[in-house]
Design a protein around this motif. Structure first.
Motif, PDB file in Angstrom:
ATOM      1  N   LEU A   1      37.091  41.434  33.637  1.00 17.24           N
ATOM      2  CA  LEU A   1      37.515  40.370  32.324  1.00 17.24           C
ATOM      3  C   LEU A   1      38.198  39.371  32.388  1.00 17.24           C
ATOM      4  N   THR A   2      37.838  38.607  31.354  1.00 14.05           N
ATOM      5  CA  THR A   2      38.727  37.240  31.039  1.00 14.05           C
ATOM      6  C   THR A   2      39.779  37.382  30.486  1.00 14.05           C
ATOM      7  N   PRO A   3      41.506  36.629  30.247  1.00 14.81           N
ATOM      8  CA  PRO A   3      41.226  35.423  31.969  1.00 14.81           C
ATOM      9  C   PRO A   3      41.440  36.227  32.946  1.00 14.81           C
ATOM     10  N   LEU A   4      41.964  37.497  33.309  1.00 11.28           N
ATOM     11  CA  LEU A   4      42.340  38.294  34.389  1.00 11.28           C
ATOM     12  C   LEU A   4      41.664  39.975  34.398  1.00 11.28           C
ATOM     13  N   GLY A   5      41.375  40.858  35.268  1.00  7.17           N
ATOM     14  CA  GLY A   5      41.633  41.692  35.595  1.00  7.17           C
ATOM     15  C   GLY A   5      39.607  42.629  35.355  1.00  7.17           C
ATOM     16  N   ALA A   6      40.247  43.731  35.839  1.00 10.40           N
ATOM     17  CA  ALA A   6      38.398  43.946  36.074  1.00 10.40           C
ATOM     18  C   ALA A   6      38.294  45.628  35.822  1.00 10.40           C
ATOM     19  N   LEU A   7      37.167  45.679  35.176  1.00  7.40           N
ATOM     20  CA  LEU A   7      37.119  47.531  33.827  1.00  7.40           C
ATOM     21  C   LEU A   7      36.138  47.853  35.564  1.00  7.40           C
ATOM     22  N   ILE A   8      36.621  49.512  35.584  1.00  9.12           N
ATOM     23  CA  ILE A   8      36.013  50.143  36.215  1.00  9.12           C
ATOM     24  C   ILE A   8      35.269  51.010  35.683  1.00  9.12           C
ATOM     25  N   SER A   9      33.758  51.388  35.753  1.00  5.11           N
ATOM     26  CA  SER A   9      33.290  52.516  35.128  1.00  5.11           C
ATOM     27  C   SER A   9      32.764  53.142  36.496  1.00  5.11           C
ATOM     28  N   GLY A  10      32.555  54.078  35.552  1.00  7.80           N
ATOM     29  CA  GLY A  10      32.228  55.800  36.697  1.00  7.80           C
ATOM     30  C   GLY A  10      32.828  56.373  37.865  1.00  7.80           C
ATOM     31  N   LEU A  11      33.724  55.680  37.455  1.00 12.62           N
ATOM     32  CA  LEU A  11      34.354  56.631  38.980  1.00 12.62           C
ATOM     33  C   LEU A  11      35.778  57.258  38.158  1.00 12.62           C
ATOM     34  N   LEU A  12      36.286  58.755  39.014  1.00 15.79           N
ATOM     35  CA  LEU A  12      36.994  59.308  38.178  1.00 15.79           C
ATOM     36  C   LEU A  12      38.154  59.283  39.624  1.00 15.79           C
TER      37      LEU A  12
ATOM     38  N   LEU B   1      39.205  48.727  45.802  1.00 12.62           N
ATOM     39  CA  LEU B   1      40.194  49.162  44.966  1.00 12.62           C
ATOM     40  C   LEU B   1      41.314  47.950  44.702  1.00 12.62           C
ATOM     41  N   ARG B   2      41.520  48.024  46.718  1.00 13.18           N
ATOM     42  CA  ARG B   2      42.253  47.139  46.993  1.00 13.18           C
ATOM     43  C   ARG B   2      41.965  45.666  47.075  1.00 13.18           C
ATOM     44  N   THR B   3      40.692  45.570  47.051  1.00 11.40           N
ATOM     45  CA  THR B   3      40.091  44.118  47.132  1.00 11.40           C
ATOM     46  C   THR B   3      40.125  43.395  45.657  1.00 11.40           C
ATOM     47  N   VAL B   4      39.477  44.921  45.003  1.00  9.40           N
ATOM     48  CA  VAL B   4      39.087  44.084  43.493  1.00  9.40           C
ATOM     49  C   VAL B   4      40.737  43.293  42.699  1.00  9.40           C
ATOM     50  N   LEU B   5      41.641  44.791  42.820  1.00  2.00           N
ATOM     51  CA  LEU B   5      43.348  44.438  42.538  1.00  2.00           C
ATOM     52  C   LEU B   5      43.765  42.857  42.875  1.00  2.00           C
ATOM     53  N   ALA B   6      43.368  42.451  43.965  1.00  2.00           N
ATOM     54  CA  ALA B   6      44.022  41.148  44.989  1.00  2.00           C
ATOM     55  C   ALA B   6      43.239  40.431  44.104  1.00  2.00           C
ATOM     56  N   ARG B   7      42.119  40.602  43.800  1.00  2.00           N
ATOM     57  CA  ARG B   7      41.495  39.114  43.330  1.00  2.00           C
ATOM     58  C   ARG B   7      41.846  39.599  41.678  1.00  2.00           C
ATOM     59  N   ARG B   8      41.518  40.255  41.202  1.00  2.00           N
ATOM     60  CA  ARG B   8      41.944  40.183  39.743  1.00  2.00           C
ATOM     61  C   ARG B   8      42.844  40.585  39.023  1.00  2.00           C
ATOM     62  N   GLY B   9      43.940  41.033  39.805  1.00  2.00           N
ATOM     63  CA  GLY B   9      45.483  41.165  39.061  1.00  2.00           C
ATOM     64  C   GLY B   9      45.673  42.522  38.305  1.00  2.00           C
ATOM     65  N   VAL B  10      44.569  43.142  37.523  1.00  2.00           N
ATOM     66  CA  VAL B  10      44.493  44.499  37.022  1.00  2.00           C
ATOM     67  C   VAL B  10      43.068  45.221  37.193  1.00  2.00           C
ATOM     68  N   ILE B  11      43.413  46.490  36.700  1.00  2.00           N
ATOM     69  CA  ILE B  11      42.837  46.955  37.291  1.00  2.00           C
ATOM     70  C   ILE B  11      42.101  47.930  35.597  1.00  2.00           C
ATOM     71  N   VAL B  12      41.130  47.558  35.642  1.00  2.00           N
ATOM     72  CA  VAL B  12      41.470  48.922  33.748  1.00  2.00           C
ATOM     73  C   VAL B  12      40.157  50.315  34.241  1.00  2.00           C
ATOM     74  N   PHE B  13      40.703  51.245  33.843  1.00  2.00           N
ATOM     75  CA  PHE B  13      39.748  52.383  33.923  1.00  2.00           C
ATOM     76  C   PHE B  13      39.806  53.425  32.782  1.00  2.00           C
ATOM     77  N   PRO B  14      38.031  53.212  32.353  1.00  2.00           N
ATOM     78  CA  PRO B  14      38.368  53.949  30.842  1.00  2.00           C
ATOM     79  C   PRO B  14      38.081  54.876  30.945  1.00  2.00           C
ATOM     80  N   GLY B  15      38.584  55.470  29.974  1.00  2.00           N
ATOM     81  CA  GLY B  15      37.586  57.632  29.647  1.00  2.00           C
ATOM     82  C   GLY B  15      38.751  58.191  30.832  1.00  2.00           C
ATOM     83  N   GLN B  16      39.734  57.785  31.497  1.00  2.00           N
ATOM     84  CA  GLN B  16      40.459  58.758  32.243  1.00  2.00           C
ATOM     85  C   GLN B  16      41.197  59.668  31.432  1.00  2.00           C
TER      86      GLN B  16
END
Length: 80
Positions: free
Chosen positions: A7-18, A30-45
């Protein structure tokens, strides 16, 4: 492999994972993604507070700042 969209300017959207079904490998990725992108979004939880705390504990001890308002019935979470 996680379905991850940057996602821009930071963050990542994770799909298909409950968040209730994460594996040790998912947590590692997820730890790696969080370290690189700063924020993780999990839609549909759709999880309750207890399930969410269980997910958070997969990443280590939960820190709670004194002076914040705890969620009624779930003191490990704070009201935002």
């Amino acid at each position: 492999m996680l379905d991850c969209t940057a996602l821009t300017p930071l963050g990542a959207l994770i799909s298909g994972l409950l968040v209730t079904d994460v594996t040790d490998r998912d947590v590692h990725e997820l730890r790696t993604v969080l370290a690189r992108r700063g924020v993780i979004v999990f839609p549909g939880q759709f999880v309750d507070d207890v399930q969410f705390v269980g997910f958070l504990r997969r990443f280590g001890a939960i820190m709670f700042t004194v002076g914040e308002s705890p969620v009624p019935g779930c003191p490990e979470l704070n009201v935002i």
